[in-house]
Structure formats: C-alpha cells, structure tokens
Design an enzyme around this catalytic site. Structure first.
Site, PDB file in Angstrom:
ATOM      1  N   LYS A   1       0.965  -1.224   0.012  1.00 49.29           N
ATOM      2  CA  LYS A   1      -0.153   0.011   0.062  1.00 49.29           C
ATOM      3  C   LYS A   1       0.997   1.101  -0.147  1.00 49.29           C
ATOM      4  O   LYS A   1       0.546   2.018  -0.543  1.00 49.29           O
ATOM      5  CB  LYS A   1      -0.895   0.349   1.229  1.00 49.29           C
TER       6      LYS A   1
ATOM      7  N   ARG B   1      -9.361   0.726   9.245  1.00 52.41           N
ATOM      8  CA  ARG B   1      -8.983  -0.633   9.338  1.00 52.41           C
ATOM      9  C   ARG B   1      -9.820  -1.456  10.117  1.00 52.41           C
ATOM     10  O   ARG B   1      -9.633  -2.430  10.289  1.00 52.41           O
ATOM     11  CB  ARG B   1      -7.711  -0.492  10.302  1.00 52.41           C
TER      12      ARG B   1
ATOM     13  N   ARG C   1      11.652  -6.980   5.031  1.00 52.57           N
ATOM     14  CA  ARG C   1      11.818  -5.607   5.625  1.00 52.57           C
ATOM     15  C   ARG C   1      12.314  -5.448   7.130  1.00 52.57           C
ATOM     16  O   ARG C   1      12.962  -4.363   7.290  1.00 52.57           O
ATOM     17  CB  ARG C   1      10.172  -4.902   5.641  1.00 52.57           C
TER      18      ARG C   1
ATOM     19  N   ARG D   1      11.881  -1.872  11.736  1.00 52.78           N
ATOM     20  CA  ARG D   1      10.797  -1.390  12.186  1.00 52.78           C
ATOM     21  C   ARG D   1      10.493  -2.123  13.475  1.00 52.78           C
ATOM     22  O   ARG D   1      10.553  -3.456  13.576  1.00 52.78           O
ATOM     23  CB  ARG D   1       9.505  -1.576  11.392  1.00 52.78           C
TER      24      ARG D   1
ATOM     25  N   ARG E   1      -0.196  -9.013  13.474  1.00 57.62           N
ATOM     26  CA  ARG E   1      -0.867  -8.015  12.535  1.00 57.62           C
ATOM     27  C   ARG E   1      -1.592  -8.715  11.462  1.00 57.62           C
ATOM     28  O   ARG E   1      -2.557  -7.911  11.274  1.00 57.62           O
ATOM     29  CB  ARG E   1       0.298  -7.244  12.094  1.00 57.62           C
TER      30      ARG E   1
HETATM   31  P1  ADP Z   1       1.276  -2.385   8.297  1.00 56.84           P
HETATM   32  O1  ADP Z   1       0.142  -1.971   7.673  1.00 56.84           O
HETATM   33  O2  ADP Z   1       2.592  -2.402   7.446  1.00 56.84           O
HETATM   34  O3  ADP Z   1       0.789  -3.485   9.399  1.00 56.84           O
HETATM   35  P2  ADP Z   1       0.986   0.552   9.215  1.00 56.84           P
HETATM   36  O4  ADP Z   1       2.251   1.330   8.848  1.00 56.84           O
HETATM   37  O5  ADP Z   1      -0.311   0.774   8.317  1.00 56.84           O
HETATM   38  O6  ADP Z   1       1.573  -0.964   9.185  1.00 56.84           O
HETATM   39  O7  ADP Z   1       0.423   0.672  10.661  1.00 56.84           O
HETATM   40  C1  ADP Z   1       1.503   0.182  11.801  1.00 56.84           C
HETATM   41  C2  ADP Z   1       0.716   0.119  12.873  1.00 56.84           C
HETATM   42  O8  ADP Z   1       0.174   1.508  13.288  1.00 56.84           O
HETATM   43  C3  ADP Z   1      -0.554  -0.859  13.074  1.00 56.84           C
HETATM   44  O9  ADP Z   1      -0.109  -2.277  13.446  1.00 56.84           O
HETATM   45  C4  ADP Z   1      -1.367  -0.229  14.095  1.00 56.84           C
HETATM   46  O10 ADP Z   1      -0.687  -0.484  15.509  1.00 56.84           O
HETATM   47  C5  ADP Z   1      -1.131   1.367  13.904  1.00 56.84           C
HETATM   48  N1  ADP Z   1      -1.974   1.731  13.129  1.00 56.84           N
HETATM   49  C6  ADP Z   1      -1.947   2.309  11.864  1.00 56.84           C
HETATM   50  N2  ADP Z   1      -3.286   2.934  11.049  1.00 56.84           N
HETATM   51  C7  ADP Z   1      -3.958   2.419  12.119  1.00 56.84           C
HETATM   52  C8  ADP Z   1      -5.592   2.550  12.313  1.00 56.84           C
HETATM   53  N3  ADP Z   1      -6.257   3.000  11.071  1.00 56.84           N
HETATM   54  N4  ADP Z   1      -6.167   2.217  13.401  1.00 56.84           N
HETATM   55  C9  ADP Z   1      -5.648   1.774  14.292  1.00 56.84           C
HETATM   56  N5  ADP Z   1      -4.257   1.511  14.427  1.00 56.84           N
HETATM   57  C10 ADP Z   1      -3.442   1.733  13.357  1.00 56.84           C
END
Ligand code: ADP
Length: 187
Positions: A13, A88, A128, A134, A145
């Site tokens: 994404k 989400r 990654r 990270r 996740r």
């Molecule tokens: P990825 O999709 O690679 O797991 P993101 O960078 O989108 O990573 O998100 C990392 C973390 O940030 C998520 O695991 C969550 O803890 C938090 N997060 C991001 N966006 C949201 C959201 N819309 N609602 C709740 N938590 C979020």
C-alpha cells in the site's frame, strides 16, 4: 479521486500509494506514518499509541480518527486523497463516511484491494525487518498483525463491495506492473 487502499501489512500500500500520489497529484494520508512520526517525536499521542503498535494491535479509534480528520481538513486534501492504513475496521469506515459528509467533501470513490497471500506477506515483512528494523516487524508481531488484518480489516471489503467501490488487484509481480494494474482497475 478519493481512494482507500486496502490490503494486508506488507501488501504494498505504501509503495503503490506513492506512485498514485505522483500520478494523480493528490496527497497520501498514512495513519501508520503519522503514528510512527508521533512516536519518534515523543508527543503525548505517540506515547499513547506506542504500546499498541509494538504489539501489532490497533491503536484506539479515537486517536487515528483525530489524525485523519485533521489531515482531511487541510486545503491540499480537498481535491482528493489516498488513504493508506485507514480505515482499518468497520467503525473507522463508518466514521470516515460521516466525516466526509460533515466536512462537505464528496464520498470515497474507490477502495483498491491489493491481494497478496499470507506466505508472501510474511516473507516480505521478515525481509523488511532485516532492512529497516521497524519495531513491529518481528515474526510473532507480524503474525499478530496479519491476524488483526484478517479479523478486522478484511471485512471492510464487504463494506465497500456493498457500495460497489472495490477493485481487487493482484499485488504480486513487478512494482510497475502492479501499478499499471491499479490504473487499469480505476478506469
Ligand atoms: P502495516 O500495515 O505494515 O502493519 P502500518 O504502517 O499501516 O503498518 O501501521 C502500523 C501500526 O500502526 C499498526 O499495526 C497499528 O498499530 C497502527 N495503526 C495504523 N493505522 C491504524 C488505524 N487506522 N487504526 C488503528 N491502528 C492503526
């Protein structure tokens, strides 16, 4: 173009979102990036979000909704935007629809779903982890996740399918190839 990017962690994404930014000239709003910036800056919001992020859990809806509303209110987002990592869960999707209405903006046009199978996802995230380090790219957290994605985020495909907005694109292949698939799916 008001677009939501849907897909598991590691589905691409962020990368495809950047290409869409360049193509359409509209901003990308990434809640993950915004939250990581808040954690790095040590803000109160960052402190509140950190534990959930490190554990691979969702951060409180109120926090991420606040981030998105503030960003959508900025002038450059008025002609369109790409949402990456938000919504989400169904509650966030409902609030988003209501928020756009309240801000006098047009509704979401498309939800682009980047489809990548779980094994490929785990492979990419472990890769990654080695390169970027990270905090949440550790195997047990990665698996969690993915579970959170399957339980809470995947059902959003139904939410947007009911509005006839979903376009599914296979997210495996060359970056440019995938990008062309997305553009084709948006036509
Ligand atoms: P990825 O999709 O690679 O797991 P993101 O960078 O989108 O990573 O998100 C990392 C973390 O940030 C998520 O695991 C969550 O803890 C938090 N997060 C991001 N966006 C949201 C959201 N819309 N609602 C709740 N938590 C979020």
């Amino acid at each position: 173009m008001r677009m939501v990017l849907l897909g598991a962690p590691g589905s691409g994404k962020g990368t495809q979102g950047e290409k869409l930014v360049a193509h359409f000239g509209i901003p990308k709003i990434s809640t993950g990036d915004a939250l990581r910036a808040a954690v790095a800056a040590g803000t109160e919001l960052g402190l509140k979000a950190k534990a959930a992020m490190d554990a691979g859990q969702l951060v409180d809806n109120a926090i991420v909704i606040g981030i998105v509303e503030e960003r959508l209110n900025q002038p450059d987002a008025r002609k369109g935007f790409i949402l990456d990592g938000f919504p989400r869960n169904t509650a966030q999707a409902e609030v988003l629809d209501e928020m756009l209405q309240r801000l006098g903006q047009a509704p979401i046009d498309r939800a682009v779903h980047l489809a990548v199978d779980d094994e490929e996802i785990i492979r990419r995230l472990l890769d990654r982890a080695e390169k970027e380090g990270r905090a949440d790219d550790k195997e047990d957290v990665i698996r969690h996740r993915i579970k959170v994605y399957n339980d809470e985020t995947h059902p959003l495909l139904d939410y947007y399918a009911k509005q006839d907005k979903v376009r599914t694109v296979v997210g495996v292949g060359g970056l440019e190839e995938i990008f062309q698939r997305i553009l084709e799916a948006l036509k």
